[in-house]
Scaffold this motif. Structure first.
Motif, mmCIF file in Angstrom:
data_model
loop_
_atom_site.group_PDB
_atom_site.id
_atom_site.type_symbol
_atom_site.label_atom_id
_atom_site.label_comp_id
_atom_site.label_asym_id
_atom_site.label_seq_id
_atom_site.Cartn_x
_atom_site.Cartn_y
_atom_site.Cartn_z
ATOM 1 N N VAL A 42 0.858 -1.183 0.000
ATOM 2 C CA VAL A 42 0.000 0.000 0.000
ATOM 3 C C VAL A 42 0.893 1.231 0.000
ATOM 4 C CG1 VAL A 42 -1.831 1.266 1.163
ATOM 5 C CG2 VAL A 42 -1.787 -1.245 1.280
ATOM 6 N N TYR A 43 0.784 2.040 -1.042
ATOM 7 C CA TYR A 43 1.579 3.258 -1.170
ATOM 8 C C TYR A 43 0.795 4.398 -0.528
ATOM 9 C CZ TYR A 43 4.450 0.427 -4.161
ATOM 10 O OH TYR A 43 5.271 -0.563 -4.616
ATOM 11 N N VAL A 44 1.377 4.974 0.523
ATOM 12 C CA VAL A 44 0.633 5.879 1.397
ATOM 13 C C VAL A 44 1.158 7.303 1.297
ATOM 14 C CG1 VAL A 44 -0.045 6.361 3.780
ATOM 15 C CG2 VAL A 44 0.132 3.984 2.996
ATOM 16 N N ALA A 45 0.229 8.248 1.179
ATOM 17 C CA ALA A 45 0.531 9.671 1.281
ATOM 18 C C ALA A 45 -0.451 10.255 2.289
ATOM 19 C CB ALA A 45 0.398 10.355 -0.073
ATOM 20 N N ASP A 46 -0.016 10.392 3.510
ATOM 21 C CA ASP A 46 -0.865 10.880 4.608
ATOM 22 C C ASP A 46 -0.352 12.247 5.015
ATOM 23 O OD1 ASP A 46 -2.144 11.427 7.008
ATOM 24 O OD2 ASP A 46 -2.151 9.336 7.665
ATOM 25 N N ALA A 55 3.515 6.493 -7.519
ATOM 26 C CA ALA A 55 3.151 5.142 -7.080
ATOM 27 C C ALA A 55 3.289 4.136 -8.218
ATOM 28 C CB ALA A 55 1.726 5.134 -6.541
ATOM 29 N N VAL A 56 2.907 4.544 -9.436
ATOM 30 C CA VAL A 56 3.037 3.657 -10.599
ATOM 31 C C VAL A 56 4.509 3.328 -10.842
ATOM 32 C CG1 VAL A 56 2.723 3.462 -13.095
ATOM 33 C CG2 VAL A 56 0.926 4.469 -11.686
ATOM 34 N N THR A 66 6.412 10.526 -1.345
ATOM 35 C CA THR A 66 6.777 11.922 -1.119
ATOM 36 C C THR A 66 5.621 12.810 -1.563
ATOM 37 O OG1 THR A 66 9.112 11.433 -1.521
ATOM 38 C CG2 THR A 66 8.422 13.742 -1.675
ATOM 39 N N VAL A 67 5.095 13.593 -0.641
ATOM 40 C CA VAL A 67 3.944 14.445 -0.952
ATOM 41 C C VAL A 67 4.420 15.691 -1.694
ATOM 42 C CG1 VAL A 67 2.021 15.779 -0.003
ATOM 43 C CG2 VAL A 67 2.709 13.614 1.076
ATOM 44 N N PRO A 68 3.875 15.970 -2.877
ATOM 45 C CA PRO A 68 4.300 17.150 -3.644
ATOM 46 C C PRO A 68 3.971 18.442 -2.903
ATOM 47 C CG PRO A 68 3.002 15.626 -4.988
ATOM 48 C CD PRO A 68 2.852 15.187 -3.573
ATOM 49 N N LYS A 69 4.724 19.469 -3.207
ATOM 50 C CA LYS A 69 4.425 20.774 -2.632
ATOM 51 C C LYS A 69 3.106 21.289 -3.201
ATOM 52 C CE LYS A 69 9.230 22.189 -1.882
ATOM 53 N NZ LYS A 69 10.273 23.215 -2.199
ATOM 54 N N PRO A 70 2.311 21.980 -2.372
ATOM 55 C CA PRO A 70 1.034 22.512 -2.874
ATOM 56 C C PRO A 70 1.240 23.456 -4.058
ATOM 57 C CG PRO A 70 1.173 22.671 -0.477
ATOM 58 C CD PRO A 70 2.542 22.288 -0.958
ATOM 59 N N ASP A 71 0.288 23.454 -4.948
ATOM 60 C CA ASP A 71 0.329 24.345 -6.107
ATOM 61 C C ASP A 71 -0.087 25.744 -5.657
ATOM 62 O OD1 ASP A 71 0.110 25.679 -8.481
ATOM 63 O OD2 ASP A 71 -1.054 24.135 -9.508
ATOM 64 N N ASP A 72 0.883 26.656 -5.565
ATOM 65 C CA ASP A 72 0.571 27.992 -5.041
ATOM 66 C C ASP A 72 -0.153 28.881 -6.042
ATOM 67 O OD1 ASP A 72 2.614 28.541 -6.781
ATOM 68 O OD2 ASP A 72 4.047 29.195 -5.255
ATOM 69 N N ARG A 73 -0.413 28.345 -7.241
ATOM 70 C CA ARG A 73 -1.180 29.134 -8.220
ATOM 71 C C ARG A 73 -2.672 29.100 -7.910
ATOM 72 N NH1 ARG A 73 0.593 26.167 -13.572
ATOM 73 N NH2 ARG A 73 0.123 24.442 -12.145
ATOM 74 N N VAL A 74 -3.080 28.139 -7.070
ATOM 75 C CA VAL A 74 -4.490 27.995 -6.721
ATOM 76 C C VAL A 74 -4.659 28.205 -5.226
ATOM 77 C CG1 VAL A 74 -6.473 26.431 -6.683
ATOM 78 C CG2 VAL A 74 -4.854 26.353 -8.600
ATOM 79 N N LYS A 75 -5.551 29.084 -4.841
ATOM 80 C CA LYS A 75 -5.825 29.332 -3.428
ATOM 81 C C LYS A 75 -7.313 29.102 -3.173
ATOM 82 C CE LYS A 75 -2.116 32.753 -2.961
ATOM 83 N NZ LYS A 75 -1.223 31.819 -2.259
#
Length: 319
Positions: free
Chosen positions: A57-61, A80-81, A173-182
Motif C-alpha cells: 500500500v503506497y501511502v501519502a498521509d 506510485a506507478v 513523497t507528498v508534492p508541494k502545494p500548487d501555489d497558483r491555486v488558493k
C-alpha cells in the motif's frame, strides 16, 4: 505477469465500497495487486486494503491533501506507478478519477478507458467492455502499451469479505502545494441522508410525483427500507430535490442491491445511471413506460396508492 495499482477512494474516514470491488476483481485476475492510499489520516486504513488483497500500500498521509489538487494527485499517482512498476492503474468512477486518470495516461504515454464495466486479460493486453452513448452501446476494446489506465463504473464487480491484516506500506513523497491555486471557501451540502453511492437500496422518484410534496410522500418508503433517495433530472430541474440526488447521465451512477423506480418513465439518460442495479422494482401507471423494459418487478398503478401499500407490507415483513 500484469501488476495492478488500485487507487483507493476514501469518504468520511472510510474506504469506499467501490475500492473494495476493484481490489476483489484485480486479485481474481491472478497478477500482483498494490494500492494507493492518499489523504489526511489515511494511513490507518492501509490494513483494510491489505486484507482485500493489496500486497503493498503506497501511502501519502498529509494535511495538504485535505483539499483535492489535480497536480498533487497526478504526481502522487505517477510516483506510485513508477515505484510499484504497475502495468495497470484502476480508478473507481468519481470526480478525482475524471480529473486525474486521463492526465496520468497522457503523462505515462499509456492507454486509457473510462466507463469500464468488465475487464479480462489476453497475454500482455487488457480487454475491456465500456458503456457509451448513455449505455445504448457496449464497446469492446483491447488496450496496448506499457501502462493501461482504467476508470471503472461502480458496481461492476462484487467486493470480497473483509479480512484486515498488517499492511506492507511504502511512504510516498507528498508534492508541494500548487501555489497558483488558493481555496478561499468550501461549501458542502449537508442533507443528513445516506449517500447514493454507499446505499444498499435506492428509492428514486420521477416526474410522476407531481411536486415537492410528492417527494415527501415517497420519503417514508425510503425510511422504511433504510434506503437513499434519488431523483431524475426533471425532478432536480424543478427544484424538488438537490442536484446531489440526481441519478443518470448528468448525475450519479449507482449500483445498489435494490433500485426502486417510483413514478419515473425510464428515459435513456436516467437508465445510464442505474442499470447496474442488481434488482430493479418499478412503479408506474403507464404499462408502456420504458422503465418496465429493465425492471425485474413491475407494478402498474398509481404511485400514490401503491407506495402506502408497499410501506405497510415492508413494516409487516420487518415485524
Amino acid at each position: 505477469m500484469s501488476k495492478i495499482l488500485v487507487v483507493a477512494e476514501i469518504k468520511n474516514g472510510t474506504v469506499r465500497k467501490t475500492t473494495l470491488e476493484l481490489l476483489a476483481k484485480a486479485v481474481s485476475l491472478g497478477g500482483g495487486v498494490d494500492a494507493l492510499l492518499a489523504g489526511p489520516g489515511a494511513a490507518p486504513l492501509a490494513d483494510i486494503l491489505a486484507g482485500h488483497g493489496a500486497a503493498a500500500v503506497y501511502v501519502a498521509d498529509d494535511p495538504s491533501l485535505a483539499l483535492f489538487s489535480q497536480p498533487a494527485w497526478l504526481d502522487l499517482t505517477a510516483q506510485a506507478v513508477e515505484t510499484s512498476q504497475a502495468h495497470q492503474v484502476w480508478f473507481s468512477a468519481n470526480e478525482t478519477a475524471r480529473s486525474v486518470a486521463p492526465a496520468l495516461a497522457a503523462r505515462l504515454g499509456g492507454a486509457f478507458a473510462s466507463n469500464v464495466k468488465a475487464v479480462s486479460l489476453d497475454g500482455d493486453h487488457v480487454l475491456v467492455e465500456r458503456v457509451a452513448m448513455a449505455t445504448k452501446v457496449v464497446q469492446k476494446a483491447r488496450l496496448t502499451g506499457k501502462v493501461k489506465v482504467l476508470v471503472v463504473r461502480g458496481g461492476a464487480f462484487d467486493a470480497a469479505s473483509n479480512n484486515p491484516k498488517p499492511a506492507k506500506t511504502v511512504k510516498l513523497t507528498v508534492p508541494k502545494p500548487d501555489d497558483r491555486v488558493k481555496v478561499k471557501q468550501v461549501l458542502k451540502e449537508e442533507s443528513g441522508e445516506l449517500d447514493l453511492g454507499d446505499a444498499a437500496q435506492v428509492v428514486s422518484v420521477g416526474r410522476g410525483i407531481k411536486d415537492a410534496q410528492g417527494v415527501e410522500f415517497v420519503r417514508p418508503l425510503a425510511a422504511a427500507l433504510g434506503a437513499a433517495m434519488g431523483a431524475t433530472r426533471a425532478v432536480v430541474d424543478s427544484g424538488w430535490m438537490a442536484h446531489s440526488a440526481q441519478v443518470g447521465q448528468t448525475g450519479r451512477t449507482v449500483s445498489p442491491d435494490v433500485y426502486w423506480a417510483i413514478g419515473l418513465s425510464g428515459a435513456i439518460q436516467h437508465l445510464a445511471g442505474m442499470t447496474g442495479s442488481k434488482l430493479i422494482v418499478a412503479v408506474n401507471k403507464d404499462p408502456e413506460a420504458p422503465i418496465f423494459s429493465v425492471a425485474d418487478y413491475a407494478i402498474v398503478g398509481d404511485l400514490f396508492k401503491v407506495v402506502p401499500l408497499l410501506i405497510e407490507e415492508i413494516k409487516k415483513a420487518q415485524g
